[in-house]
Scaffold this active site. Structure first.
Site, PDB file in Angstrom:
ATOM      1  N   ASN A   9      18.804  25.951  38.821  1.00 39.14           N
ATOM      2  CA  ASN A   9      20.233  26.255  38.771  1.00 39.14           C
ATOM      3  C   ASN A   9      20.868  25.730  40.056  1.00 39.14           C
ATOM      4  OD1 ASN A   9      22.761  27.381  38.717  1.00 39.14           O
ATOM      5  ND2 ASN A   9      22.067  29.486  38.344  1.00 39.14           N
ATOM      6  N   LYS A  16      18.816  27.466  42.951  1.00 42.08           N
ATOM      7  CA  LYS A  16      17.884  28.548  42.622  1.00 42.08           C
ATOM      8  C   LYS A  16      16.821  27.974  41.694  1.00 42.08           C
ATOM      9  CE  LYS A  16      21.329  32.219  42.673  1.00 42.08           C
ATOM     10  NZ  LYS A  16      22.197  33.005  41.800  1.00 42.08           N
ATOM     11  N   ARG A  86      20.342  24.791  34.206  1.00 38.94           N
ATOM     12  CA  ARG A  86      21.627  25.376  33.844  1.00 38.94           C
ATOM     13  C   ARG A  86      22.703  24.317  34.083  1.00 38.94           C
ATOM     14  NH1 ARG A  86      25.451  28.988  37.472  1.00 38.94           N
ATOM     15  NH2 ARG A  86      27.065  29.318  35.915  1.00 38.94           N
ATOM     16  N   HIS A 175      29.465  31.935  31.315  1.00 36.70           N
ATOM     17  CA  HIS A 175      28.457  33.011  31.310  1.00 36.70           C
ATOM     18  C   HIS A 175      27.809  33.163  29.935  1.00 36.70           C
ATOM     19  CE1 HIS A 175      30.716  35.198  34.794  1.00 36.70           C
ATOM     20  NE2 HIS A 175      29.696  34.532  35.293  1.00 36.70           N
ATOM     21  N   HIS A 203      30.043  40.983  31.698  1.00 35.69           N
ATOM     22  CA  HIS A 203      29.193  40.443  32.761  1.00 35.69           C
ATOM     23  C   HIS A 203      29.982  40.521  34.068  1.00 35.69           C
ATOM     24  CE1 HIS A 203      26.175  37.607  34.549  1.00 35.69           C
ATOM     25  NE2 HIS A 203      27.194  37.499  35.395  1.00 35.69           N
ATOM     26  N   GLY A 207      31.236  36.279  39.732  1.00 27.61           N
ATOM     27  CA  GLY A 207      32.152  35.907  38.656  1.00 27.61           C
ATOM     28  C   GLY A 207      32.073  36.988  37.591  1.00 27.61           C
ATOM     29  N   ARG A 236      38.125  35.511  42.990  1.00 24.10           N
ATOM     30  CA  ARG A 236      39.028  34.855  42.036  1.00 24.10           C
ATOM     31  C   ARG A 236      40.019  35.870  41.472  1.00 24.10           C
ATOM     32  NH1 ARG A 236      34.457  32.152  38.379  1.00 24.10           N
ATOM     33  NH2 ARG A 236      32.983  32.504  40.088  1.00 24.10           N
ATOM     34  N   ASP A 277      32.561  41.799  48.200  1.00 26.03           N
ATOM     35  CA  ASP A 277      31.328  42.447  47.769  1.00 26.03           C
ATOM     36  C   ASP A 277      31.609  43.879  47.303  1.00 26.03           C
ATOM     37  OD1 ASP A 277      28.178  42.167  48.104  1.00 26.03           O
ATOM     38  OD2 ASP A 277      28.760  44.183  48.728  1.00 26.03           O
ATOM     39  N   MET A 278      31.348  44.151  46.028  1.00 24.42           N
ATOM     40  CA  MET A 278      31.718  45.450  45.463  1.00 24.42           C
ATOM     41  C   MET A 278      30.995  46.605  46.145  1.00 24.42           C
ATOM     42  SD  MET A 278      33.581  47.160  43.411  1.00 24.42           S
ATOM     43  CE  MET A 278      34.280  46.303  42.001  1.00 24.42           C
ATOM     44  N   ILE A 326      27.378  44.072  39.505  1.00 30.37           N
ATOM     45  CA  ILE A 326      28.265  45.242  39.494  1.00 30.37           C
ATOM     46  C   ILE A 326      28.018  46.082  38.247  1.00 30.37           C
ATOM     47  CG2 ILE A 326      30.683  46.005  39.451  1.00 30.37           C
ATOM     48  CD1 ILE A 326      31.406  43.354  40.896  1.00 30.37           C
ATOM     49  N   GLU A 328      25.433  46.385  36.427  1.00 27.47           N
ATOM     50  CA  GLU A 328      24.128  47.057  36.392  1.00 27.47           C
ATOM     51  C   GLU A 328      24.005  48.164  37.425  1.00 27.47           C
ATOM     52  OE1 GLU A 328      21.111  43.965  36.837  1.00 27.47           O
ATOM     53  OE2 GLU A 328      22.274  42.699  35.493  1.00 27.47           O
ATOM     54  N   GLU A 380      19.283  35.467  32.938  1.00 30.41           N
ATOM     55  CA  GLU A 380      19.670  34.132  32.483  1.00 30.41           C
ATOM     56  C   GLU A 380      18.517  33.135  32.627  1.00 30.41           C
ATOM     57  OE1 GLU A 380      23.108  35.071  35.024  1.00 30.41           O
ATOM     58  OE2 GLU A 380      24.179  33.643  33.772  1.00 30.41           O
TER      59      GLU A 380
HETATM   60  P1  ADP Z   1      26.163  36.499  41.040  1.00 25.92           P
HETATM   61  O1  ADP Z   1      27.331  36.418  40.103  1.00 25.92           O
HETATM   62  O2  ADP Z   1      26.361  35.683  42.293  1.00 25.92           O
HETATM   63  O3  ADP Z   1      24.811  36.316  40.368  1.00 25.92           O
HETATM   64  P2  ADP Z   1      25.461  39.309  41.101  1.00 25.92           P
HETATM   65  O4  ADP Z   1      25.346  39.403  39.631  1.00 25.92           O
HETATM   66  O5  ADP Z   1      24.241  39.491  41.925  1.00 25.92           O
HETATM   67  O6  ADP Z   1      26.190  37.990  41.588  1.00 25.92           O
HETATM   68  O7  ADP Z   1      26.542  40.421  41.540  1.00 25.92           O
HETATM   69  C1  ADP Z   1      26.969  40.534  42.859  1.00 25.92           C
HETATM   70  C2  ADP Z   1      27.907  41.745  42.962  1.00 25.92           C
HETATM   71  O8  ADP Z   1      27.183  42.923  42.568  1.00 25.92           O
HETATM   72  C3  ADP Z   1      28.405  41.981  44.375  1.00 25.92           C
HETATM   73  O9  ADP Z   1      29.795  42.299  44.343  1.00 25.92           O
HETATM   74  C4  ADP Z   1      27.598  43.191  44.802  1.00 25.92           C
HETATM   75  O10 ADP Z   1      28.250  43.965  45.786  1.00 25.92           O
HETATM   76  C5  ADP Z   1      27.509  43.939  43.500  1.00 25.92           C
HETATM   77  N1  ADP Z   1      26.507  44.994  43.571  1.00 25.92           N
HETATM   78  C6  ADP Z   1      25.170  44.887  43.699  1.00 25.92           C
HETATM   79  N2  ADP Z   1      24.615  46.109  43.840  1.00 25.92           N
HETATM   80  C7  ADP Z   1      25.633  47.011  43.817  1.00 25.92           C
HETATM   81  C8  ADP Z   1      25.719  48.436  43.916  1.00 25.92           C
HETATM   82  N3  ADP Z   1      24.634  49.187  44.086  1.00 25.92           N
HETATM   83  N4  ADP Z   1      26.949  48.999  43.831  1.00 25.92           N
HETATM   84  C9  ADP Z   1      28.043  48.249  43.672  1.00 25.92           C
HETATM   85  N5  ADP Z   1      28.029  46.924  43.574  1.00 25.92           N
HETATM   86  C10 ADP Z   1      26.841  46.304  43.640  1.00 25.92           C
END
Ligand code: ADP
Length: 398
Positions: A9, A16, A86, A175, A203, A207, A236, A277-278, A326, A328, A380
């Site tokens: 990817n 990756k 990908r 996605h 998802h 993104g 975004r 970052d969430m 987020i 998950e 994925e």
């Molecule tokens: P990508 O789209 O780059 O693959 P990910 O699917 O890994 O990214 O998602 C990254 C997001 O998930 C980030 O905003 C991160 O803060 C959030 N995230 C990961 N773990 C947690 C958590 N325990 N609580 C809240 N947000 C989380």
């Protein structure tokens, strides 16, 4: 030749890789970042030591270093049996994965005007592999392919027809690999055949996109011509009023700047002024940072609106599914989002949600919910590995 499958990817400055065995177990994975920069580096998952890369290392340099690292650990002995890439944009040409041929490469080049940041770098990965493993079959898996089943009324914009006819201006969606995995995996967990299972798949990673899947097929999705449309994302904006472009222009902000701001300075980062970052935002909000709390509220409300919108495409709904970093991991985001949706009848169980559905086969809905609600980790790379193996075996090289 091994019976392993290598998955690649390529992002604009990152790479990756993942290696699977014949039973589709992941043997190892690795990552390279800051490619093209002086501080490029690579590493294997689960190992703290970094693999040094030369100054300004390319995608090919990183790929060679990671493959060598797999070799040193005896994960890869000869050559992989197949390689899956990908690829972001397959335009209207690709409805499924394809074996790499000159014709397929030309078609990916043609789609590059729709994804100028992504398709060229995906092609660089194919080039590098063609040099390293000229005899190994390569397969491309497109982010857009799963959404080629959208009905025309869902994929067309209300714009002059010529834009679609001349330039392919329409909603493509992205996605797709993750959403298609949600379709099959949620069907499996619900004990139903995928072709009669209808879900809404959210998802939520850096993104974010949401898709309505009717009896196994994508029928509506929130990302459009580009991955900027739809939900609020890390950096975004998602949907804005198209009148914004004119307005910002009148303030002296150029089209290039608007592009940069909407893609890289908006979303969670833009509203909070702190981070995309969430997880960090949730901590900041907990400490009383108002703009961070607002960013989370806007994110969840937009998501809830889209869940409602996706219901217009379905005759029945088997489950709402959350995935991505987020989706998950954030019980807060799921709870806040679902709290907007009691009218259609979504109700979440507090404890199951807190536990991310881990003890309940993904289920987090409460007894009075009209619909099942699931949390499913996306994979994925596994989807790409399976597609690569299937295509490589079913279409022998000429
Ligand atoms: P990508 O789209 O780059 O693959 P990910 O699917 O890994 O990214 O998602 C990254 C997001 O998930 C980030 O905003 C991160 O803060 C959030 N995230 C990961 N773990 C947690 C958590 N325990 N609580 C809240 N947000 C989380």
């Amino acid at each position: 030749m091994d019976d392993t499958v290598l998955v690649i990817n390529c992002g604009s400055s990152s790479l990756k890789v993942a290696l699977f065995d014949a039973d589709m177990n992941k043997l190892g994975s690795g990552l390279a970042e800051r490619l093209g920069n002086s501080d490029a580096f690579a590493g294997l998952s689960g190992e703290p030591e970094r693999i040094p890369l030369a100054n300004g290392a390319s995608h090919k340099d990183a790929l060679e270093a990671l493959i060598e690292a797999f070799r040193q650990r005896n994960l890869l002995n000869a050559q992989p049996a197949a390689i899956g890439h990908r690829v972001v944009h397959g335009g209207e040409r690709f409805r499924e994965a394809a074996r790499v041929t000159d014709d397929v490469i030309a078609a990916i080049e043609q789609c590059a005007s729709l994804a100028p940041l992504h398709n060229p770098v995906n092609l660089a990965g194919i080039d590098a592999i063609s040099d390293l493993f000229p005899d190994v079959p390569q397969v491309v898996v497109f982010d857009t392919a799963f959404h080629q089943t959208l009905p025309e009324y869902a994929y067309r914009y209300a714009l002059p027809d010529r834009f679609y006819q001349q330039w392919g201006v329409r909603r493509y969606g992205f996605h797709g690999t993750s959403h298609s995995f949600m379709a099959t995996e949620s069907a499996r967990r619900l004990g139903k055949p995928p072709e009669s299972t209808s879900i809404i798949s959210a998802h939520l990673g850096n993104g974010c996109s949401i898709t309505a899947i009717r009896e196994g097929a994508s029928v509506d999705t929130s990302m459009g011509l580009t991955p900027l449309e739809g939900l609020v994302m890390g950096t975004r904006s998602g949907d804005v009023d198209p009148g914004l472009f004119d307005f910002l222009g009148s303030k002296g902000i150029s089209a290039d700047e608007v592009h940069r701001i909407l893609n890289h300075e908006s979303g969670l980062l833009g509203i909070s002024g702190q981070t995309n970052d969430m997880r960090s935002l949730c901590e900041l909000a907990e400490q009383g940072h108002r703009a961070s709390a607002l960013a989370i509220e806007v994110f969840c409300f937009r998501l809830a609106r889209y869940i409602g919108a996706m219901m217009a495409s379905l005759a029945h709904l088997d489950a709402l599914v959350f995935t991505g970093g987020i989706g998950e991991n954030s019980a807060l985001v799921r709870h806040k989002t679902l709290s907007h949706l009691s009218l259609p009848g979504f109700y979440v169980d507090r404890d199951l949600n807190q536990n991310h559905g881990r003890a309940s086969d993904g289920r987090i809905d409460s007894g009075n919910s009209r619909f099942a609600i699931l949390v499913i980790p996306t994979d994925e790379e596994l989807v790409i590995a399976k597609a690569a193996r299937a295509k490589a075996t079913s279409e022998p090289h000429h």
